[in-house]
Design an enzyme around this catalytic site. Sequence first.
Site, PDB file in Angstrom:
ATOM      1  N   ASP A 251       0.826  -1.204   0.000  1.00  0.00           N
ATOM      2  CA  ASP A 251       0.000   0.000   0.000  1.00  0.00           C
ATOM      3  C   ASP A 251       0.857   1.250   0.000  1.00  0.00           C
ATOM      4  OD1 ASP A 251       0.659   0.037   2.738  1.00  0.00           O
ATOM      5  OD2 ASP A 251      -1.084  -1.238   3.146  1.00  0.00           O
ATOM      6  N   LYS A 273      -4.284   2.717   0.375  1.00  0.00           N
ATOM      7  CA  LYS A 273      -5.437   3.407   0.942  1.00  0.00           C
ATOM      8  C   LYS A 273      -5.028   4.827   1.220  1.00  0.00           C
ATOM      9  CE  LYS A 273      -6.765  -0.468   3.628  1.00  0.00           C
ATOM     10  NZ  LYS A 273      -6.440  -0.825   4.974  1.00  0.00           N
ATOM     11  N   MET A 386      -2.197   9.044  12.385  1.00  0.00           N
ATOM     12  CA  MET A 386      -3.303   9.554  11.568  1.00  0.00           C
ATOM     13  C   MET A 386      -3.973  10.753  12.224  1.00  0.00           C
ATOM     14  SD  MET A 386      -4.840   5.811  10.587  1.00  0.00           S
ATOM     15  CE  MET A 386      -4.439   5.045  12.148  1.00  0.00           C
TER      16      MET A 386
HETATM   17  N1  SAH Z   1       1.223   0.092  10.759  1.00  0.00           N
HETATM   18  C1  SAH Z   1       1.792   1.412  10.698  1.00  0.00           C
HETATM   19  C2  SAH Z   1       0.768   2.502  10.911  1.00  0.00           C
HETATM   20  C3  SAH Z   1      -0.282   2.560   9.854  1.00  0.00           C
HETATM   21  S1  SAH Z   1      -1.423   3.865  10.121  1.00  0.00           S
HETATM   22  C4  SAH Z   1       2.912   1.526  11.738  1.00  0.00           C
HETATM   23  O1  SAH Z   1       3.085   0.639  12.571  1.00  0.00           O
HETATM   24  O2  SAH Z   1       3.651   2.516  11.675  1.00  0.00           O
HETATM   25  C5  SAH Z   1      -0.735   5.129   9.135  1.00  0.00           C
HETATM   26  C6  SAH Z   1      -0.173   6.237   9.988  1.00  0.00           C
HETATM   27  O3  SAH Z   1       1.112   5.878  10.460  1.00  0.00           O
HETATM   28  C7  SAH Z   1       0.066   7.524   9.258  1.00  0.00           C
HETATM   29  O4  SAH Z   1      -1.129   8.262   9.133  1.00  0.00           O
HETATM   30  C8  SAH Z   1       1.035   8.212  10.178  1.00  0.00           C
HETATM   31  O5  SAH Z   1       0.390   8.750  11.292  1.00  0.00           O
HETATM   32  C9  SAH Z   1       1.870   7.053  10.650  1.00  0.00           C
HETATM   33  N2  SAH Z   1       3.131   6.924   9.910  1.00  0.00           N
HETATM   34  C10 SAH Z   1       3.553   5.858   9.239  1.00  0.00           C
HETATM   35  N3  SAH Z   1       4.774   6.056   8.702  1.00  0.00           N
HETATM   36  C11 SAH Z   1       5.128   7.295   9.064  1.00  0.00           C
HETATM   37  C12 SAH Z   1       6.279   8.111   8.828  1.00  0.00           C
HETATM   38  N4  SAH Z   1       7.310   7.671   8.109  1.00  0.00           N
HETATM   39  N5  SAH Z   1       6.321   9.346   9.352  1.00  0.00           N
HETATM   40  C13 SAH Z   1       5.296   9.805  10.086  1.00  0.00           C
HETATM   41  N6  SAH Z   1       4.181   9.096  10.322  1.00  0.00           N
HETATM   42  C14 SAH Z   1       4.104   7.854   9.833  1.00  0.00           C
END
Ligand code: SAH
Length: 474
Positions: A251, A273, A386
């Site tokens: 994704d 998404k 998020m």
């Molecule tokens: N499974 C993922 C999270 C998915 S939800 C995890 O464990 O990180 C998606 C959210 O993750 C984004 O909206 C943001 O808030 C955060 N996120 C993921 N990668 C990021 C990054 N490199 N920098 C900042 N926020 C990040």
Amino acid sequence: MDYFPIFVNLQDQHCLVVGAGDIAARKIDLLLRAGAQLTVLAPEISASVLDLQQRQPEKLQIQRRIFSAQDLPGHTLVVSATAHDAVNRQVAAAARALNIPVNVVDSRELCSFIFPAIIDRSPVIAAVSTGGAAPVLTRLLRAKLESVIHPRYGNLASLAGKFRSRIKQQIRHPGQRRIFWEQILQGRIAEQVFSGNQESAEQMLEQALQEKNTRPAQGEVYLIGAGPGDPDLLTFRALRLMQQADVIVHDRLVSAEILDLARRDAERIYVGKQRQNHSLPQESINMLLARLAKAGKRVARVKGGDPFIFGRGGEEMETLMEQGIHFQVVPGITAASGCAAYAGIPLTHRDYAQSCTFVTGHLKDGSINLDWKQLAAPNQTIVIYMGLIGLGSICQSLIANGSPADLPAALIQQGTTSKQRIVTGTLGTLPDIVEKQKINPPTLIIIGRVVELRQRLAWFDTDGNTPETITQPA
Ligand code: SAH
């Protein structure tokens, strides 16, 4: 390529070593290990060479005299390891005249072949060379390879050799045979070999082969957490499975750099998404994974961060479980750990935060449903995934429930990547500061006194200058 690597069969081949000091002894030892029939020629013989001779008298013949060109004919390979430059040159010239491969220790220009650094897991052999340019680098590389090539790799190769022709006969389709071998060589059976249970590995392989004959091949799914962005933060397991998968289902959060590490010829399916714009509903993704696996594919479902943290990995696995499809889950570095580390913000700290809570700031029906009283309590860190859209509302709710308006807060954009940017402020100021910036997703919000530590601990610098930060204290 300045040198062409080949593996030469020296079993019972006559080889000549001129010189019998300690350096010669090391080459003699290597050649003996390769099964060569050796003549060592030198006026004086060191204790280490004598010791080698005592251990393998039938393989090593010593002649105490100086070298002459007549000694060469009949030899497959020559090594000169004397301390005398003139002798070394004489050996090299005479060998070249007869087209016999020659190595002169420590004189690259006199060599027609050079010795690589060798990792010997016979029958598996790895050889490394920097073409003589950087021996220390060769040594470091060898040490790295030693650590990744398990000491019992040789046993694994022997087991494979034993079954090779039978498997070829029984699994006729080359693609299926490759899948079978890959499962054997890195699954439970390989683990048995690595832990020294050769016999039980053999039984398991026998059984796997029988089952293979009666059952159509079913694929499997690897639910892989690919970390927050920096490809260097992938785990070894994530990388290995991405390199063996037939299909990559990914994704938006998984960067192109990470996808580049997957198997070149793997099919790639995007099921990304975006907020308000689900390009494939979750149920369809669940079904897609099941369908691909049933068709015999090895599917890497690659997700940003950790699959079990706001990743809906659980739902995907439930479907697979119901349908009896094999899967494994590879944890990843979640955005909170990755962004905090690269921002220089420890999520806990003896003096400032004794706990840390991960929450989603995703709006449901226009509001965020969280336990604000609990989140507003002191001495903790809150990480919000998020949360960009809801930032203003989040800060207001915390203040309304007792958090001080001057509590430090940071927003991290595209953490751990070269585009990382950090905006800091307080609960009172951050929403306005962020409002005035052009922010690119994904973003993560960290709230708590630990954010102050960044002033001292920021280390990750995206462009070689000071880390890009926009700060406006209360
Ligand atoms: N499974 C993922 C999270 C998915 S939800 C995890 O464990 O990180 C998606 C959210 O993750 C984004 O909206 C943001 O808030 C955060 N996120 C993921 N990668 C990021 C990054 N490199 N920098 C900042 N926020 C990040």
